[in-house]
Motif scaffolding. Structure first.
Motif, PDB file in Angstrom:
ATOM      1  N   VAL A  61       0.840  -1.189   0.000  1.00  0.00           N
ATOM      2  CA  VAL A  61       0.000   0.000   0.000  1.00  0.00           C
ATOM      3  C   VAL A  61       0.878   1.243   0.000  1.00  0.00           C
ATOM      4  N   GLY A  62       0.245   2.372  -0.245  1.00  0.00           N
ATOM      5  CA  GLY A  62       0.912   3.660  -0.124  1.00  0.00           C
ATOM      6  C   GLY A  62       0.365   4.381   1.093  1.00  0.00           C
ATOM      7  N   ILE A  63       1.205   5.151   1.735  1.00  0.00           N
ATOM      8  CA  ILE A  63       0.794   5.921   2.913  1.00  0.00           C
ATOM      9  C   ILE A  63       1.079   7.388   2.648  1.00  0.00           C
ATOM     10  N   VAL A  64       0.048   8.200   2.770  1.00  0.00           N
ATOM     11  CA  VAL A  64       0.193   9.649   2.625  1.00  0.00           C
ATOM     12  C   VAL A  64      -0.320  10.272   3.917  1.00  0.00           C
ATOM     13  N   SER A  65       0.385  11.290   4.401  1.00  0.00           N
ATOM     14  CA  SER A  65       0.011  11.845   5.697  1.00  0.00           C
ATOM     15  C   SER A  65       0.145  13.354   5.733  1.00  0.00           C
ATOM     16  N   ALA A  66      -0.576  13.918   6.675  1.00  0.00           N
ATOM     17  CA  ALA A  66      -0.408  15.325   7.048  1.00  0.00           C
ATOM     18  C   ALA A  66       0.113  15.294   8.476  1.00  0.00           C
ATOM     19  N   ILE A  67       1.200  16.013   8.720  1.00  0.00           N
ATOM     20  CA  ILE A  67       1.822  16.017  10.043  1.00  0.00           C
ATOM     21  C   ILE A  67       2.071  17.468  10.444  1.00  0.00           C
ATOM     22  N   GLY A  68       1.729  17.799  11.678  1.00  0.00           N
ATOM     23  CA  GLY A  68       1.959  19.150  12.162  1.00  0.00           C
ATOM     24  C   GLY A  68       1.623  19.257  13.632  1.00  0.00           C
ATOM     25  N   SER A  69       1.940  20.373  14.220  1.00  0.00           N
ATOM     26  CA  SER A  69       1.691  20.532  15.651  1.00  0.00           C
ATOM     27  C   SER A  69       0.283  21.033  15.938  1.00  0.00           C
ATOM     28  N   ALA A  70      -0.444  21.473  14.922  1.00  0.00           N
ATOM     29  CA  ALA A  70      -1.777  22.022  15.162  1.00  0.00           C
ATOM     30  C   ALA A  70      -2.726  21.654  14.021  1.00  0.00           C
ATOM     31  N   LEU A  71      -2.966  20.395  13.864  1.00  0.00           N
ATOM     32  CA  LEU A  71      -3.884  19.943  12.811  1.00  0.00           C
ATOM     33  C   LEU A  71      -5.300  19.828  13.367  1.00  0.00           C
ATOM     34  N   ASN A  72      -5.681  20.768  14.184  1.00  0.00           N
ATOM     35  CA  ASN A  72      -6.959  20.664  14.858  1.00  0.00           C
ATOM     36  C   ASN A  72      -8.044  21.528  14.227  1.00  0.00           C
ATOM     37  N   PHE A  73      -7.877  21.906  12.956  1.00  0.00           N
ATOM     38  CA  PHE A  73      -8.939  22.680  12.338  1.00  0.00           C
ATOM     39  C   PHE A  73     -10.145  21.784  12.076  1.00  0.00           C
ATOM     40  N   GLN A  74     -11.301  22.399  12.069  1.00  0.00           N
ATOM     41  CA  GLN A  74     -12.547  21.652  11.946  1.00  0.00           C
ATOM     42  C   GLN A  74     -12.608  20.856  10.637  1.00  0.00           C
ATOM     43  N   ASN A  75     -13.076  19.641  10.737  1.00  0.00           N
ATOM     44  CA  ASN A  75     -13.317  18.779   9.583  1.00  0.00           C
ATOM     45  C   ASN A  75     -12.052  18.336   8.851  1.00  0.00           C
ATOM     46  N   LEU A  76     -10.937  18.235   9.533  1.00  0.00           N
ATOM     47  CA  LEU A  76      -9.693  17.799   8.895  1.00  0.00           C
ATOM     48  C   LEU A  76      -9.879  16.488   8.137  1.00  0.00           C
ATOM     49  N   THR A  77     -10.477  15.515   8.778  1.00  0.00           N
ATOM     50  CA  THR A  77     -10.635  14.209   8.148  1.00  0.00           C
ATOM     51  C   THR A  77     -11.507  14.310   6.903  1.00  0.00           C
ATOM     52  N   VAL A  78     -12.575  15.067   7.000  1.00  0.00           N
ATOM     53  CA  VAL A  78     -13.490  15.226   5.862  1.00  0.00           C
ATOM     54  C   VAL A  78     -12.789  15.940   4.709  1.00  0.00           C
ATOM     55  N   VAL A  79     -12.082  17.022   4.996  1.00  0.00           N
ATOM     56  CA  VAL A  79     -11.394  17.788   3.954  1.00  0.00           C
ATOM     57  C   VAL A  79     -10.331  16.928   3.267  1.00  0.00           C
ATOM     58  N   ALA A  80      -9.552  16.193   4.055  1.00  0.00           N
ATOM     59  CA  ALA A  80      -8.494  15.362   3.486  1.00  0.00           C
ATOM     60  C   ALA A  80      -9.080  14.211   2.672  1.00  0.00           C
ATOM     61  N   ALA A  81     -10.112  13.560   3.203  1.00  0.00           N
ATOM     62  CA  ALA A  81     -10.746  12.462   2.463  1.00  0.00           C
ATOM     63  C   ALA A  81     -11.396  12.979   1.185  1.00  0.00           C
ATOM     64  N   GLN A  82     -11.975  14.168   1.234  1.00  0.00           N
ATOM     65  CA  GLN A  82     -12.605  14.728   0.032  1.00  0.00           C
ATOM     66  C   GLN A  82     -11.556  15.070  -1.023  1.00  0.00           C
ATOM     67  N   ALA A  83     -10.385  15.558  -0.593  1.00  0.00           N
ATOM     68  CA  ALA A  83      -9.314  15.847  -1.552  1.00  0.00           C
ATOM     69  C   ALA A  83      -8.900  14.563  -2.280  1.00  0.00           C
ATOM     70  N   LEU A  84      -8.837  13.464  -1.546  1.00  0.00           N
ATOM     71  CA  LEU A  84      -8.504  12.183  -2.172  1.00  0.00           C
ATOM     72  C   LEU A  84      -9.651  11.707  -3.074  1.00  0.00           C
ATOM     73  N   ALA A  85     -10.876  11.863  -2.612  1.00  0.00           N
ATOM     74  CA  ALA A  85     -12.030  11.456  -3.427  1.00  0.00           C
ATOM     75  C   ALA A  85     -12.104  12.276  -4.712  1.00  0.00           C
ATOM     76  N   ASP A  86     -11.824  13.575  -4.618  1.00  0.00           N
ATOM     77  CA  ASP A  86     -11.836  14.438  -5.806  1.00  0.00           C
ATOM     78  C   ASP A  86     -10.810  13.975  -6.841  1.00  0.00           C
ATOM     79  N   ALA A  87      -9.741  13.343  -6.362  1.00  0.00           N
ATOM     80  CA  ALA A  87      -8.710  12.801  -7.261  1.00  0.00           C
ATOM     81  C   ALA A  87      -9.015  11.344  -7.638  1.00  0.00           C
ATOM     82  N   CYS A  88     -10.222  10.875  -7.275  1.00  0.00           N
ATOM     83  CA  CYS A  88     -10.658   9.491  -7.573  1.00  0.00           C
ATOM     84  C   CYS A  88      -9.728   8.451  -6.951  1.00  0.00           C
ATOM     85  N   ILE A  89      -9.279   8.732  -5.733  1.00  0.00           N
ATOM     86  CA  ILE A  89      -8.400   7.822  -5.005  1.00  0.00           C
ATOM     87  C   ILE A  89      -9.197   7.182  -3.877  1.00  0.00           C
TER      88      ILE A  89
END
Length: 131
Positions: A61-89
């Motif tokens: 498999v491939g692993i792609v990640s977002a790493i940071g000290s303050a990834l607490n903005f609202q809907n992070l999981t939704v925004v990231a998953a949607q970016a992947l879905a928009d790319a048909c991944i």
């Protein structure tokens, strides 16, 4: 009672593999490893010997990640998953802890570069650090 998790960790420690992340639930333990195919095969063989009734499998498999000290903005999981879905991944797995310092998406190995390219949409969000 057998401590499966500890036995698996000990097997991995004695092998030439690097644990990237792991996930578990009541009846499944998954370790995402970085290693040569030969090392993975050796680990599988050792685990099959230790746990003869277990269903042990592997998948590249491939692993792609977002790493940071303050990834607490609202809907992070939704925004990231949607970016992947928009790319048909297709997202094969997600790993995120409550500390909000990283989020990991498991994708098909052949789509890893496309997944990495989809991250600029996430990077545009406030306080998002990318790796």
């Amino acid at each position: 009672m057998n401590d499966y998790d500890a036995d698996i960790i000990n097997t991995l420690k004695s092998s030439d593999v690097r644990v990237i992340t792991k996930a578990s639930n009541a009846n499944t333990i998954i370790h995402y490893l970085s290693a040569a195919p030969e090392a993975i095969a050796s680990v599988v063989k050792a685990l099959e010997k230790k746990f003869p009734t277990a269903n042990i499998g592997t998948k590249k498999v491939g692993i792609v990640s977002a790493i940071g000290s303050a990834l607490n903005f609202q809907n992070l999981t939704v925004v990231a998953a949607q970016a992947l879905a928009d790319a048909c991944i297709e997202v094969l797995g997600v790993h995120q802890l409550m500390r909000n310092i990283d989020i990991i998406f498991i994708v098909d190995e052949l789509r890893l570069d496309d997944a990495v390219d989809s991250r600029p949409r996430l990077a545009a969000q406030p306080s998002a650090g990318m790796e």
